[in-house]
Design an enzyme around this catalytic site. Structure first.
Site, PDB file in Angstrom:
ATOM      1  N   TYR A 240       2.216   5.449 -15.594  1.00 25.25           N
ATOM      2  CA  TYR A 240       0.928   5.163 -14.951  1.00 25.25           C
ATOM      3  C   TYR A 240       0.586   3.677 -15.007  1.00 25.25           C
ATOM      4  O   TYR A 240       0.393   3.023 -13.982  1.00 25.25           O
ATOM      5  CB  TYR A 240      -0.168   6.012 -15.598  1.00 25.25           C
ATOM      6  N   LYS A 244       0.657   0.754 -12.057  1.00 24.18           N
ATOM      7  CA  LYS A 244      -0.613   0.082 -11.736  1.00 24.18           C
ATOM      8  C   LYS A 244      -0.449  -1.437 -11.863  1.00 24.18           C
ATOM      9  O   LYS A 244      -1.019  -2.200 -11.072  1.00 24.18           O
ATOM     10  CB  LYS A 244      -1.734   0.575 -12.641  1.00 24.18           C
TER      11      LYS A 244
END
Length: 496
Positions: A240, A244
């Site tokens: 994640y 990002k």
């Protein structure tokens, strides 16, 4: 340079604007949509990019997943019988997906949209720590690429705001500045990140998996493991935050001649007060502890109670987003804001543990049948990964190995039982490894840029009811917030 701001200017900024919002079906997206519609009914149009088969399906998703939520109760009361017509006039569904070039829109629709959009808010993301690498990359990295490509086609675009996460910092310690990533930057010395090579790796792995006729389950597992492996190789703890961070790099590289604001919130929790206290969706890291404690299904957890827990209510994040958009109307620059609490008003994990224990002791009806008092056992906390691993080895791994030996001696009588328990043990250990970077996080997020934004707000005008844009966590009493707002809100969410 940020000029003096007031609530009237912030609300007025959105008057007559057409705004494209991605991720509107997510928690933060819903809070943003509601806030804009409530404080500025004269907004021209909110275009919501929705995954759906057709326009009617998109409308149904907006109705059931956005407008139909309790969050919109105040707005419904405000407009009364005219609410549906107001929504029809202001909210426009766009059938598309940021994973695709031009969002999958046809040329005519794309051309019309590019002439109309004033502001883009990119909030779409997959936030699963252990997501498939291809899925996370397509949404969090290529999604940003496609948003930038569209933004550069918009003839009157005034602002692009991108929602990231403060945890793109990985596991850094000390004071973490609000600074952008350079292209190819990593968190591990001696490594070089080439985003195009990562994309090619994903494509190559996909072709190989298809060629070898992997099952869907095996393909999913391989892609998840690949994401985690690549993230950790470059210094990030999970897929994640790794993707990002790459998304931010992509944005910095491809942005055009218009203002860009990157919002980096920490762990987003339930709304503090606006429009309703305690409204939330989804389960955050800290909520796992609360729910496990309430149900007595979690007897231990990995967390150092003395470390700072950086959380921020969802409505404060949205308020900061809206003020930042208004503040940077004419600045052709990229600005990063940490929307966090660890510097302004640090809260140790001990506050959450004590608030939860006191709440469930004072409200036994929440835990027992027929409202009888249930004495909850206090949760055991481990302040280091080593101590928890030792505890897991003695309490679970050792008995599991004994069962394994017995199973061999008895010719596989307990094979099913052993395999199931072994699977659960590996799953728990994997969760522990994924949560560790957050529950043992030893950094704090500098919010100097956000402080300048706060200082620019005219404090004398911040008492005007619906036009209130509070994003100062210093006003929060964390014990009161958890006890009176967040925990009750979480329990309401769990019941629905």
């Amino acid at each position: 340079m940020i000029g003096e701001m007031d609530v009237g200017r912030v609300a007025g900024y959105f008057r007559g604007k057409s705004i494209l919002i991605t991720g509107s079906t997510g928690f933060l997206g819903k809070v943003l949509v509601e806030k804009i519609l409530r404080v500025q009914p004269d907004v021209k149009k909110l275009f919501l990019l929705i995954r759906a088969n057709d326009v009617e399906s998109a409308k149904l998703r907006i109705q059931s997943e956005v407008i139909g939520m309790e969050l919109f109760r105040v707005l419904k009361v405000k407009h009364g019988v005219a609410f549906d017509s107001f929504i029809e006039e202001k909210v426009c569904p766009l059938v598309g997906d940021i994973m695709y070039e031009n969002f999958g829109l046809d040329i005519i629709k794309l051309r019309e949209l590019s002439k109309d959009i004033d502001i883009i808010v990119n909030g779409a993301a997959t936030t699963n720590f252990y997501e498939r690498y291809d899925v996370a990359f397509n949404v969090n990295v290529l999604g940003v690429k496609h948003v930038c490509a569209f933004a550069n086609k918009c003839t009157k675009l005034k602002m692009l705001l991108h929602v990231s996460t403060a945890y793109v910092a990985g596991e850094q310690k000390g004071l973490i500045p609000e600074k952008p990533f350079s292209m190819c930057e990593t968190l591990k010395v001696g490594t070089y990140l080439d985003i195009e090579s990562e994309e090619n790796l994903i494509k190559g792995t996909t072709i190989e998996l298809k060629a070898n006729c992997y099952t869907e389950k095996a393909e999913k597992k391989t892609m998840k493991e690949l994401g985690l492996k690549r993230a950790r190789y470059f210094g990030w703890p999970n897929t994640y935050v790794f993707t990002k961070a790459m998304g931010e790099m992509m944005l910095g590289h491809l942005r055009g001649d218009f203002p860009v604001v990157i919002i980096r919130p920490s762990i987003i929790t339930s709304t503090l007060k606006d429009p309703l206290p305690g409204w939330m969706e989804g389960i955050r890291t800290i909520d796992t502890v609360i729910i496990g404690y309430a149900k007595q299904t979690l007897s231990f957890f990995l967390v150092d109670l003395n470390l700072i827990m950086d959380v921020i209510p969802g409505d404060m994040v949205v308020n900061a987003m809206m003020v930042a958009m208004a503040a940077h109307l004419e600045e052709q620059a990229q600005v990063i804001y940490h929307v966090t609490s660890s510097v302004r008003i640090p809260a140790p994990y001990a506050i959450l543990a004590e608030s939860a224990h006191r709440y469930f002791f004072d409200n036994p009806a929440c835990t027992g049948r027929n409202a009888e008092r249930v004495w909850l056992k206090k949760m055991r906390f481990f302040g280091t990964l080593g101590r928890l691993r030792l505890y897991m080895a003695i309490k679970y791994k050792l008995p599991l190995e004994m069962l394994h030996l017995v199973n061999i001696a008895l010719c596989g009588v307990f094979s099913r039982c052993y395999n199931e328990l072994s699977r659960k043990y590996k799953f728990v250990m994997q969760l522990i490894e994924l949560y560790a970077p957050y529950t043992l996080f030893k950094g704090c997020f500098d919010d100097a840029n956000l402080e300048k934004l706060r200082m620019a707000m005219n404090k004398d005008q911040n008492n005007s009811g619906v036009y209130y844009f509070d994003f100062d966590p210093k006003s929060i009493d964390w014990d009161d917030y958890f006890y009176r707002i967040h925990i009750p809100g979480l329990l309401r969410h769990m019941r629905h």
